[in-house]
Design an enzyme around this catalytic site. Structure first.
Site, PDB file in Angstrom:
ATOM      1  CG  HIS A 195      -1.818   0.935   1.241  1.00  0.00           C
ATOM      2  ND1 HIS A 195      -1.965   2.085   1.960  1.00  0.00           N
ATOM      3  CD2 HIS A 195      -3.177   0.789   1.300  1.00  0.00           C
ATOM      4  CE1 HIS A 195      -2.375   3.126   1.655  1.00  0.00           C
ATOM      5  NE2 HIS A 195      -3.628   1.824   1.909  1.00  0.00           N
ATOM      6  CG  ASP A 216       0.463  -2.459   6.061  1.00  0.00           C
ATOM      7  OD1 ASP A 216      -0.249  -2.986   7.159  1.00  0.00           O
ATOM      8  OD2 ASP A 216       0.542  -1.593   5.276  1.00  0.00           O
ATOM      9  CD  GLN A 231      -6.275  -4.882   4.105  1.00  0.00           C
ATOM     10  OE1 GLN A 231      -7.832  -5.518   3.506  1.00  0.00           O
ATOM     11  NE2 GLN A 231      -6.917  -3.491   3.774  1.00  0.00           N
ATOM     12  CE  LYS A 235      -7.550  -0.236   6.165  1.00  0.00           C
ATOM     13  NZ  LYS A 235      -8.288   0.126   4.836  1.00  0.00           N
TER      14      LYS A 235
HETATM   15  N1  PMP Z   1      -1.663  -1.087   4.677  1.00  0.00           N
HETATM   16  C1  PMP Z   1      -2.520  -1.422   3.837  1.00  0.00           C
HETATM   17  C2  PMP Z   1      -1.999  -3.388   3.246  1.00  0.00           C
HETATM   18  C3  PMP Z   1      -3.583  -0.859   3.994  1.00  0.00           C
HETATM   19  O1  PMP Z   1      -4.793  -1.773   3.522  1.00  0.00           O
HETATM   20  C4  PMP Z   1      -3.920   0.315   4.409  1.00  0.00           C
HETATM   21  C5  PMP Z   1      -5.475   0.638   3.985  1.00  0.00           C
HETATM   22  N2  PMP Z   1      -6.000   0.519   2.726  1.00  0.00           N
HETATM   23  C6  PMP Z   1      -3.076   0.964   4.854  1.00  0.00           C
HETATM   24  C7  PMP Z   1      -2.235   0.945   4.966  1.00  0.00           C
HETATM   25  C8  PMP Z   1      -4.013   2.422   5.288  1.00  0.00           C
HETATM   26  O2  PMP Z   1      -4.405   2.577   6.244  1.00  0.00           O
HETATM   27  P1  PMP Z   1      -5.220   3.798   7.097  1.00  0.00           P
HETATM   28  O3  PMP Z   1      -5.418   4.335   5.846  1.00  0.00           O
HETATM   29  O4  PMP Z   1      -6.151   3.878   7.828  1.00  0.00           O
HETATM   30  O5  PMP Z   1      -3.982   4.574   7.520  1.00  0.00           O
END
Ligand code: PMP
Length: 404
Positions: free
Chosen positions: A121, A198, A201, A224
């Site tokens: 991400h 991270d 997910q 999430k």
């Molecule tokens: N890493 C991953 C794998 C994600 O799926 C996400 C959110 N889509 C994030 C980081 C960022 O999370 P947040 O927007 O809640 O800070």
């Protein structure tokens, strides 16, 4: 697992969209909240809202206790050794930025390498790229294959004596690939290099045990995991967190302040400047209780069934192309149909009450690898059903036919 009972816990699932029952398949972006979480957050404001820590009065003590109990719930949820290894942040993004900034201040110099993967991400790419500019560090990545799996063949060269940190996703938000993080952690540790995972997910889909994984840092977002927005976690091993410079400066994170100098608070407060999001933490604690009551293993198995069913059903649509066909996957299905733009399908699905995500999913390097602008992504949570997957399949097929 009583799916009807679970669905009844989520009031938003009773909503209609354009007069149609809501079919919400955008859970990788954010999950809905059960009544139990909404009630826990309401209770903070209805009964004991008060600034926490150092308060002499009753409400402050009640609120402090609720906030610190939530920290212990997180500790137990991920099986951290100590509760002070759990740092509350605003979410995964802030957790990674915190780590990047503090790690760089303490450990990084020009020429040092950070290793991520090709399917990260943006929030696990950009904070490290900012350090390329600021510090002259070099960002490297573990490549992927067509199935969306990490290629570890050259991991020995990728993790070398210039590598200072490895930072990879537990589960890909765009493809659903479950990465072999244990192997990566072992490989990095054999060279004394710390690893950040991270878990944005992952925590909502699989059991996470940070001691068993032996990762040095693990980050995730509450929203999430059926918790409110604005609360997240940076887990770090005590020995690492103690070595790192603070991130934000301000109240809470200090022991003493004078114009001659400041001494910093102990863990976890050293990294929690300012008034913490205590309603968020209480909401996160309630979400963890909710997940624990069902059982994360039960959730994992149910979602796995949904994923297999969706893959099987959608496969019948002519010209469908799946992205992310790894052997081990969780809760995400990413696809395109012929040359139809994902946005067009997503917009038409929306008109039928079906919420999916279209686009690059904040993983543009991954889209570049596949040479596509984006995908349609359906992602599942505990309250989804096979009937909803049937609706998605039928609607997508009808749209595909319309486009010829
Ligand atoms: N890493 C991953 C794998 C994600 O799926 C996400 C959110 N889509 C994030 C980081 C960022 O999370 P947040 O927007 O809640 O800070």
């Amino acid at each position: 697992m009583n799916i009807e009972q679970i669905r009844a816990d989520f009031p938003i699932l009773q909503e209609t969209v354009y007069g149609k029952p809501l079919v919400y398949l955008d859970n990788a972006a954010t999950t809905h909240k059960p009544q139990q979480v909404i009630d826990a957050v309401s209770e903070v404001y209805l009964k004991y809202n008060s600034n926490i820590h150092r308060g002499v009065h009753h409400l402050s003590n009640v609120c402090t206790q609720a906030h610190e109990e939530a920290r212990i719930k997180v500790q137990q949820f991920i099986n951290a050794q100590h509760s002070h290894e759990v740092i509350f942040t605003r979410g995964t993004t802030e957790s990674i930025n915190l780590l990047a900034s503090s790690f760089a201040d303490t450990f990084l110099n020009a020429g040092d390498e950070i290793l991520v993967s090709q399917l990260e991400h943006h929030s696990n790419i950009v904070p490290w790229q900012l350090l390329e500019k600021k510090k002259g560090v070099i960002l490297k990545y573990i490549p992927i294959n067509q199935a969306g799996e990490l290629i570890l063949d050259n991991i020995d060269e990728l993790i070398n004596d210039r590598t200072k940190l490895v930072a990879v996703a537990h589960i890909s938000n765009a493809l659903g690939t479950v990465n072999p993080i244990k192997t990566i952690i072992q490989q990095a540790h054999s060279k004394n290099i710390p690893v950040m995972i991270d878990g944005a997910q992952a925590v909502q889909h699989v059991k996470v045990d940070v001691q068993e994984l032996d990762c040095d840092f693990y980050v995730f977002s509450g929203h999430k995991l059926y918790a409110p927005t604005g609360i997240g976690v940076l887990y770090g091993k005590e020995e690492w967190l103690n070595k790192l410079e603070p991130y934000h400066g301000g109240g809470e994170m200090i022991k003493t302040v004078s114009f001659e100098g400041t001494t910093f608070n102990e863990l976890p407060f050293k990294f929690e400047a300012g008034t913490p999001d205590f309603s968020g933490s209480v909401g996160l604690g309630a979400a963890i209780d909710y997940v624990n009551n069902i059982g994360i293993d039960v959730i994992a198995q149910y979602e796995h069934e949904l994923l297999s069913y969706a893959t099987q059903q959608l496969s019948s649509i002519p010209n469908i192309r799946f992205f992310g066909t790894a052997a081990e996957k969780a809760s995400v299905i990413s696809f395109l149909i012929g040359e139809i733009h994902p946005f067009d399908i997503g917009t038409m699905l929306d008109r039928m009450g079906i919420a999916v995500r279209t686009g690059h999913h904040c993983a543009q390097p991954l889209m570049q690898y596949y040479n596509i602008p984006g995908t349609l992504r359906a992602s599942f949570a505990i309250y989804n059903t096979k009937e909803e997957i049937d609706k998605l399949t039928e609607a997508t097929e009808r749209i595909a036919q319309l486009f010829g």
